[in-house]
Design a protein around this motif. Structure first.
Motif, short mmCIF file in Angstrom:
data_model
loop_
_atom_site.label_atom_id
_atom_site.label_comp_id
_atom_site.label_asym_id
_atom_site.label_seq_id
_atom_site.Cartn_x
_atom_site.Cartn_y
_atom_site.Cartn_z
N UNK A 1 11.37 1.19 -18.77
CA UNK A 1 11.44 1.70 -17.40
C UNK A 1 10.15 1.41 -16.65
N UNK A 2 10.26 1.33 -15.33
CA UNK A 2 9.07 1.18 -14.50
C UNK A 2 8.42 2.56 -14.35
N UNK A 3 7.18 2.66 -14.74
CA UNK A 3 6.49 3.96 -14.71
C UNK A 3 5.33 4.01 -13.72
N UNK A 4 4.95 2.87 -13.17
CA UNK A 4 3.86 2.87 -12.19
C UNK A 4 3.92 1.63 -11.32
N UNK A 5 3.42 1.76 -10.10
CA UNK A 5 3.34 0.64 -9.16
C UNK A 5 2.05 0.75 -8.38
N UNK A 6 1.30 -0.33 -8.34
CA UNK A 6 0.08 -0.39 -7.53
C UNK A 6 0.24 -1.49 -6.50
N UNK A 7 0.04 -1.18 -5.23
CA UNK A 7 0.13 -2.17 -4.17
C UNK A 7 -1.22 -2.30 -3.50
N UNK A 8 -1.65 -3.53 -3.27
CA UNK A 8 -2.92 -3.80 -2.62
C UNK A 8 -2.71 -3.91 -1.11
N UNK A 9 -3.53 -3.20 -0.34
CA UNK A 9 -3.41 -3.19 1.11
C UNK A 9 -4.57 -3.98 1.73
N UNK A 10 -4.37 -4.53 2.93
CA UNK A 10 -5.40 -5.35 3.58
C UNK A 10 -6.46 -4.52 4.30
N UNK A 11 -7.13 -3.62 3.57
CA UNK A 11 -8.23 -2.81 4.14
C UNK A 11 -7.83 -2.14 5.46
N UNK B 1 7.86 11.63 -3.05
CA UNK B 1 8.99 11.23 -3.89
C UNK B 1 9.03 12.16 -5.09
N UNK B 2 10.11 12.91 -5.26
CA UNK B 2 10.20 13.82 -6.41
C UNK B 2 9.97 13.09 -7.73
N UNK C 1 7.69 14.04 -17.64
CA UNK C 1 9.08 14.49 -17.55
C UNK C 1 9.96 13.54 -16.76
N UNK C 2 9.33 12.60 -16.02
CA UNK C 2 10.08 11.60 -15.27
C UNK C 2 10.05 10.30 -16.05
N UNK C 3 11.23 9.83 -16.46
CA UNK C 3 11.31 8.61 -17.27
C UNK C 3 11.01 7.36 -16.47
N UNK C 4 10.94 7.48 -15.15
CA UNK C 4 10.67 6.31 -14.31
C UNK C 4 11.94 5.64 -13.83
N UNK C 5 11.82 4.39 -13.43
CA UNK C 5 12.95 3.62 -12.92
C UNK C 5 13.57 2.86 -14.09
N UNK C 6 14.75 3.29 -14.49
CA UNK C 6 15.37 2.72 -15.68
C UNK C 6 15.94 1.33 -15.49
N UNK C 7 16.32 0.67 -16.57
CA UNK C 7 16.94 -0.65 -16.51
C UNK C 7 18.17 -0.63 -15.60
N UNK C 8 18.27 -1.66 -14.78
CA UNK C 8 19.40 -1.74 -13.86
C UNK C 8 19.26 -0.87 -12.63
N UNK C 9 18.09 -0.23 -12.45
CA UNK C 9 17.86 0.64 -11.29
C UNK C 9 16.70 0.12 -10.44
N UNK C 10 16.54 0.70 -9.26
CA UNK C 10 15.39 0.36 -8.42
C UNK C 10 14.92 1.61 -7.69
N UNK C 11 13.70 1.57 -7.18
CA UNK C 11 13.12 2.69 -6.46
C UNK C 11 12.45 2.18 -5.20
#
Length: 217
Positions: free
Chosen positions: A57-67, A76-77, A101-111
């Motif tokens: 599952x997807x458990x983290x996402x980091x996005x880089x912003x242009x300052x 997001x719950x 307690x949150x398994x994240x974004x499971x296979x076949x899913x998106x967030x």
């Protein structure tokens, strides 16, 4: 005749299969969307993060912003958000992490991860490189630019096309509107106060006139 039909049918099926596979591959990419986003303006971007793995599952996402000067995440719950800044207090990145307690974004899913930010850069296209972390420890970097021939790389960086905006920003316009509204309210209060004072003086004058007439009679 039958051979021609068979060949045509085979070609159509092959083309449809390729189109389907291409669409499936593209839909599995991390993408960014912001309808109506303009250069130099504030806006809301939405990152769409699908899970490509069949076992993790997807458990983290980091996005880089242009300052940027400002960035506010949408709650997001089950997810926490951390904003990173540089020594100039400019926002450089945001990391969303699945809480215990949150398994994240499971296979076949998106967030979807939405954030209000700005002012956006004064350029036609802006990229938001992202890092996707899975529960098995695998990390996928979505940071590759498109090829010189326009070909899409294996892990393209989410990118956004910005329309040209007018001078100033939405926050400034909102402040100007609020200031104008406050001035109108203040002027109205002054007029009402003046009218009330005039009526009060008129009442006093009428009262004095009645007293004088009563004494003379």
């Amino acid at each position: 005749m039958h051979r021609s039909i068979s060949r045509a049918t085979g070609t159509a099926v092959a083309a449809a299969t390729l189109a389907f596979l291409a669409a499936g591959t593209a839909s599995a990419h991390v993408t960014v969307d912001a309808p109506g986003a303009q250069q130099g303006k504030y806006g809301v971007i939405t990152l769409r993060v699908p899970t490509e793995s069949d076992t993790a599952s997807t458990t983290a996402l980091t996005v880089t912003l242009p300052n940027l000067k400002s960035a506010r995440t949408e709650p997001i719950p089950g997810w926490s958000a951390k904003i990173e800044k540089n020594d100039k207090a400019e926002i450089t990145a945001i990391t969303w992490t699945a809480e215990p307690g949150n398994a994240g974004v499971g296979p076949g899913q998106f967030q979807r991860f939405a954030v209000s930010l700005g002012p956006l850069p004064s350029q036609e296209t802006v990229s938001f490189p992202a890092k996707q972390t899975y529960s098995d420890g695998k990390v996928v970097d979505w940071n590759q630019p498109a090829g010189k021939d326009g070909a899409e790389p294996e892990h393209p960086a989410p990118s956004l096309t910005l329309a040209k905006g007018k001078a100033g920003d939405d926050h400034g316009a909102a402040a100007a509107t609020a200031s104008s509204s406050a001035d109108d309210t203040d002027n109205t209060a002054r007029w009402l106060g003046g009218i009330g004072l005039a009526l009060g003086l008129l009442g006093v004058a009428l009262g004095l006139g009645n007293v004088i007439r009563a004494r003379q009679s």
